[in-house]
Design an enzyme around this catalytic site. Sequence first.
Site, PDB file in Angstrom:
ATOM      1  N   ASP A 168       0.871  -1.180   0.000  1.00 18.17           N
ATOM      2  CA  ASP A 168       0.000   0.000   0.000  1.00 18.17           C
ATOM      3  C   ASP A 168       0.905   1.226   0.000  1.00 18.17           C
ATOM      4  O   ASP A 168       2.130   1.104  -0.154  1.00 18.17           O
ATOM      5  CB  ASP A 168      -0.951  -0.005   1.214  1.00 18.17           C
ATOM      6  CG  ASP A 168      -2.278   0.676   0.898  1.00 18.17           C
ATOM      7  OD1 ASP A 168      -2.253   1.866   0.509  1.00 18.17           O
ATOM      8  OD2 ASP A 168      -3.335   0.034   1.021  1.00 18.17           O
ATOM      9  N   HIS A 239      -2.771   3.471  -4.454  1.00 21.15           N
ATOM     10  CA  HIS A 239      -2.259   2.873  -3.196  1.00 21.15           C
ATOM     11  C   HIS A 239      -0.847   2.329  -3.417  1.00 21.15           C
ATOM     12  O   HIS A 239      -0.496   1.286  -2.880  1.00 21.15           O
ATOM     13  CB  HIS A 239      -3.187   1.760  -2.699  1.00 21.15           C
ATOM     14  CG  HIS A 239      -4.450   2.275  -2.072  1.00 21.15           C
ATOM     15  ND1 HIS A 239      -4.563   2.552  -0.723  1.00 21.15           N
ATOM     16  CD2 HIS A 239      -5.650   2.588  -2.610  1.00 21.15           C
ATOM     17  CE1 HIS A 239      -5.797   2.998  -0.463  1.00 21.15           C
ATOM     18  NE2 HIS A 239      -6.466   3.041  -1.593  1.00 21.15           N
ATOM     19  N   ASP A 310      -8.905   0.047  -5.994  1.00 21.46           N
ATOM     20  CA  ASP A 310      -9.832   0.992  -5.363  1.00 21.46           C
ATOM     21  C   ASP A 310      -9.208   2.374  -5.285  1.00 21.46           C
ATOM     22  O   ASP A 310      -8.003   2.542  -5.459  1.00 21.46           O
ATOM     23  CB  ASP A 310     -10.177   0.527  -3.940  1.00 21.46           C
ATOM     24  CG  ASP A 310      -8.936   0.354  -3.078  1.00 21.46           C
ATOM     25  OD1 ASP A 310      -7.911  -0.114  -3.608  1.00 21.46           O
ATOM     26  OD2 ASP A 310      -8.979   0.703  -1.887  1.00 21.46           O
ATOM     27  N   GLU A 311     -10.043   3.357  -5.012  1.00 19.52           N
ATOM     28  CA  GLU A 311      -9.617   4.706  -4.666  1.00 19.52           C
ATOM     29  C   GLU A 311      -8.466   5.187  -5.563  1.00 19.52           C
ATOM     30  O   GLU A 311      -7.373   5.459  -5.091  1.00 19.52           O
ATOM     31  CB  GLU A 311      -9.205   4.754  -3.188  1.00 19.52           C
ATOM     32  CG  GLU A 311     -10.350   4.376  -2.277  1.00 19.52           C
ATOM     33  CD  GLU A 311      -9.983   4.313  -0.800  1.00 19.52           C
ATOM     34  OE1 GLU A 311     -10.805   4.743   0.017  1.00 19.52           O
ATOM     35  OE2 GLU A 311      -8.874   3.847  -0.462  1.00 19.52           O
ATOM     36  N   TRP A 378     -17.189  -3.532  -1.443  1.00 17.30           N
ATOM     37  CA  TRP A 378     -16.831  -3.078  -0.097  1.00 17.30           C
ATOM     38  C   TRP A 378     -17.506  -1.773   0.297  1.00 17.30           C
ATOM     39  O   TRP A 378     -17.695  -1.496   1.475  1.00 17.30           O
ATOM     40  CB  TRP A 378     -15.311  -2.891   0.023  1.00 17.30           C
ATOM     41  CG  TRP A 378     -14.774  -1.649  -0.668  1.00 17.30           C
ATOM     42  CD1 TRP A 378     -14.428  -1.566  -1.972  1.00 17.30           C
ATOM     43  CD2 TRP A 378     -14.546  -0.354  -0.093  1.00 17.30           C
ATOM     44  NE1 TRP A 378     -13.992  -0.301  -2.259  1.00 17.30           N
ATOM     45  CE2 TRP A 378     -14.047   0.470  -1.123  1.00 17.30           C
ATOM     46  CE3 TRP A 378     -14.698   0.180   1.187  1.00 17.30           C
ATOM     47  CZ2 TRP A 378     -13.707   1.805  -0.920  1.00 17.30           C
ATOM     48  CZ3 TRP A 378     -14.360   1.510   1.395  1.00 17.30           C
ATOM     49  CH2 TRP A 378     -13.878   2.310   0.343  1.00 17.30           C
ATOM     50  N   PHE A 406     -13.912  -4.815   9.931  1.00 17.58           N
ATOM     51  CA  PHE A 406     -13.602  -5.042  11.336  1.00 17.58           C
ATOM     52  C   PHE A 406     -12.557  -4.072  11.877  1.00 17.58           C
ATOM     53  O   PHE A 406     -12.162  -4.163  13.034  1.00 17.58           O
ATOM     54  CB  PHE A 406     -13.177  -6.505  11.551  1.00 17.58           C
ATOM     55  CG  PHE A 406     -14.236  -7.509  11.167  1.00 17.58           C
ATOM     56  CD1 PHE A 406     -15.589  -7.183  11.225  1.00 17.58           C
ATOM     57  CD2 PHE A 406     -13.891  -8.779  10.730  1.00 17.58           C
ATOM     58  CE1 PHE A 406     -16.571  -8.090  10.868  1.00 17.58           C
ATOM     59  CE2 PHE A 406     -14.863  -9.705  10.370  1.00 17.58           C
ATOM     60  CZ  PHE A 406     -16.204  -9.364  10.434  1.00 17.58           C
ATOM     61  N   ASP A 407     -12.118  -3.140  11.053  1.00 20.43           N
ATOM     62  CA  ASP A 407     -11.252  -2.068  11.575  1.00 20.43           C
ATOM     63  C   ASP A 407     -12.103  -0.969  12.227  1.00 20.43           C
ATOM     64  O   ASP A 407     -11.588  -0.155  12.986  1.00 20.43           O
ATOM     65  CB  ASP A 407     -10.377  -1.465  10.471  1.00 20.43           C
ATOM     66  CG  ASP A 407     -11.174  -1.047   9.240  1.00 20.43           C
ATOM     67  OD1 ASP A 407     -12.133  -1.754   8.880  1.00 20.43           O
ATOM     68  OD2 ASP A 407     -10.839  -0.008   8.649  1.00 20.43           O
ATOM     69  N   TRP A 443      -8.367  -3.705   8.137  1.00 17.80           N
ATOM     70  CA  TRP A 443      -7.367  -2.693   7.795  1.00 17.80           C
ATOM     71  C   TRP A 443      -6.653  -2.308   9.083  1.00 17.80           C
ATOM     72  O   TRP A 443      -7.244  -2.360  10.179  1.00 17.80           O
ATOM     73  CB  TRP A 443      -8.043  -1.478   7.161  1.00 17.80           C
ATOM     74  CG  TRP A 443      -8.794  -1.851   5.915  1.00 17.80           C
ATOM     75  CD1 TRP A 443     -10.140  -2.050   5.807  1.00 17.80           C
ATOM     76  CD2 TRP A 443      -8.231  -2.089   4.618  1.00 17.80           C
ATOM     77  NE1 TRP A 443     -10.450  -2.406   4.505  1.00 17.80           N
ATOM     78  CE2 TRP A 443      -9.299  -2.431   3.765  1.00 17.80           C
ATOM     79  CE3 TRP A 443      -6.933  -2.052   4.102  1.00 17.80           C
ATOM     80  CZ2 TRP A 443      -9.117  -2.739   2.414  1.00 17.80           C
ATOM     81  CZ3 TRP A 443      -6.754  -2.354   2.759  1.00 17.80           C
ATOM     82  CH2 TRP A 443      -7.829  -2.692   1.940  1.00 17.80           C
ATOM     83  N   GLU A 445      -4.613   0.680   9.858  1.00 15.94           N
ATOM     84  CA  GLU A 445      -4.053   2.013  10.107  1.00 15.94           C
ATOM     85  C   GLU A 445      -3.888   2.287  11.598  1.00 15.94           C
ATOM     86  O   GLU A 445      -2.933   2.924  12.030  1.00 15.94           O
ATOM     87  CB  GLU A 445      -4.953   3.104   9.524  1.00 15.94           C
ATOM     88  CG  GLU A 445      -4.881   3.249   8.017  1.00 15.94           C
ATOM     89  CD  GLU A 445      -5.948   2.439   7.299  1.00 15.94           C
ATOM     90  OE1 GLU A 445      -6.439   1.430   7.862  1.00 15.94           O
ATOM     91  OE2 GLU A 445      -6.291   2.809   6.160  1.00 15.94           O
TER      92      GLU A 445
HETATM   93  C1  ACM Z   1     -11.078  -0.119   0.623  1.00 21.56           C
HETATM   94  O1  ACM Z   1     -11.453  -0.173   1.802  1.00 21.56           O
HETATM   95  N1  ACM Z   1     -10.559   0.998   0.152  1.00 21.56           N
HETATM   96  C2  ACM Z   1     -11.154  -1.272  -0.242  1.00 21.56           C
END
Ligand code: ACM
Length: 541
Positions: A168, A239, A310-311, A378, A406-407, A443, A445
């Site tokens: 990432d 990412h 994504d994003e 998602w 679940f984050d 995730w 972070e």
């Molecule tokens: C995502 O949570 N950006 C896949």
Amino acid sequence: MLNLIPKPKFQEERFGEFVINSETTLYADDNLTYARDVLNTFIEGACGYKLPVVVSKQASIVFLYDRHVHKEGYTMEVNIDSIVIKASSSVGAFYAVQSIRQLTGGDLIENPDFLTLHALYIEDEPRYEVRSIMLDEARYFHGADVVKNLLDMMAYYKLNTLHWHLTDNEGWRIEIKKYPKLTQVGGIRKGSQTMAWGNKFVDWTLHEGYYTQQEIKEIVQYAERLNIAIIPEIDMPAHMGAALASYPWLSCSGKEIEVPIVHGGSPDKNGIGHMIACPGKEETTFRFIYDVLDEICQLFPAPYVHIGGDEAPKSEWKKCPDCQKLIKEKGLKDEENLQGYFNNKIAVYLKRKGKRMIGWNEILSAKKLDNSIIAQYWTFKRDMKVENYLLSGHDVILSKHQAFYFDMTYAQNNLKTTYAFEPEKYNLNSKTGGILGLEGCLWTEWVPTEERINYQLYPRMQAFAEVAWSPSEVRNYKDFIVRLKKHLQILDKYGIEYCPLSMVNQGGLKRIKAMSEFQNKNAHAEFNRAMSIRKKKKYRV
Ligand code: ACM
Ligand code: ZN
């Protein structure tokens, strides 16, 4: 009460019980001997002795091949004098053993001389083919032991896929021999944003770590023994901050950057969300990606590779002469379709290697995508593109944010919501398509430790496992909680952290407060409160 999680498709308690002691004999048909040995290892761990293995079907516990049983399913009949397990594959027999582990409570009792099982009959098979947990190790590298512990628990709950988010912006965690800087540069960042998105606190300690290819092979093998496939995720084209820091020629501008210390993904003012590779430099960028995928495909035998997707904000591509030239040359409508062109090339490349490509649902913004692509749904908001993709017969994995992220805090994504999620509501009119599977995403972070991983996962992972495995007719939240209490005792015994039941379903004002705390003040507040409750309580559930 049979305390199985996930709950079997059919179960019936009968009169009496079967006792496993050192004289109990074991038999397995040829292709089911692995499960027999797993059972024996469990019994040795609990009771200190192994059961004698015999070649007669008159043994007390028998594993019999039966081709009529579902490929991951099993039937089990427990009487006072025998246990008969039927399966058509080693996997199904393995899951029967996981059920025996749970039913005997052998993981909980201290040094028992014997174990008992209530007499019963079970017919069991999974609802979905892919039952997956995603672990993000790009944001925080946790290491092999943490991954193995997670795999152990996943197998216990009949989950069969680990989606491993290995790259990432904030880190590249897998050795790629052809591009050593990916880990030498991209595997290290100078610090980490510590409190919450948009918050200025930074812990200025180096965060680094990556898996060597040898370590990857060992983990893949470890997972295989638990019937878990590992799907690697190599995020592209966005990412990719850690990769661009390692090889700046991958980006449109070629500008040198550092591995970001601030977390971000979607378009943001820090520019992190704009760390995207340049498809316009076709020769170099695709060569790099193909080389990376060559090594990835060698390491992971699973039939899927996740490319993220994504994003991916397009501001860099809009400014880039190379990207614009490619758009013109290929007659693409816009930058969205340039990503579609990019995705199709990768999908075709992977197909030649016998793999199917998975990408997050945003990848469907482009037209004329390769039909083999699997989309992973998602987003919190409804996305009709992915819903229609599913309804028109394409494969989709569901990991809806509001149920399976679940984050999030428990106040945001509570246990009841995870448990009550009904996947088929997205599939109502489908004639041909199917939901390939479900995934719970972690995730990281704000998840720097194993203790925190476990808190975020448990007991949501148990609820998730039941949604992914059990038919909806047998699911019942109250009944789940009764069974779950036994399972939380097992987590206690193994020192695995979890969210206390008093906090798993907070709503109302607490929920609103949690959202604002989590998003921009202190993403650790709920966890800290939970830990202080757990430390005060003697009976920790
Ligand atoms: C995502 O949570 N950006 C896949
Ligand atoms: Zn470009």
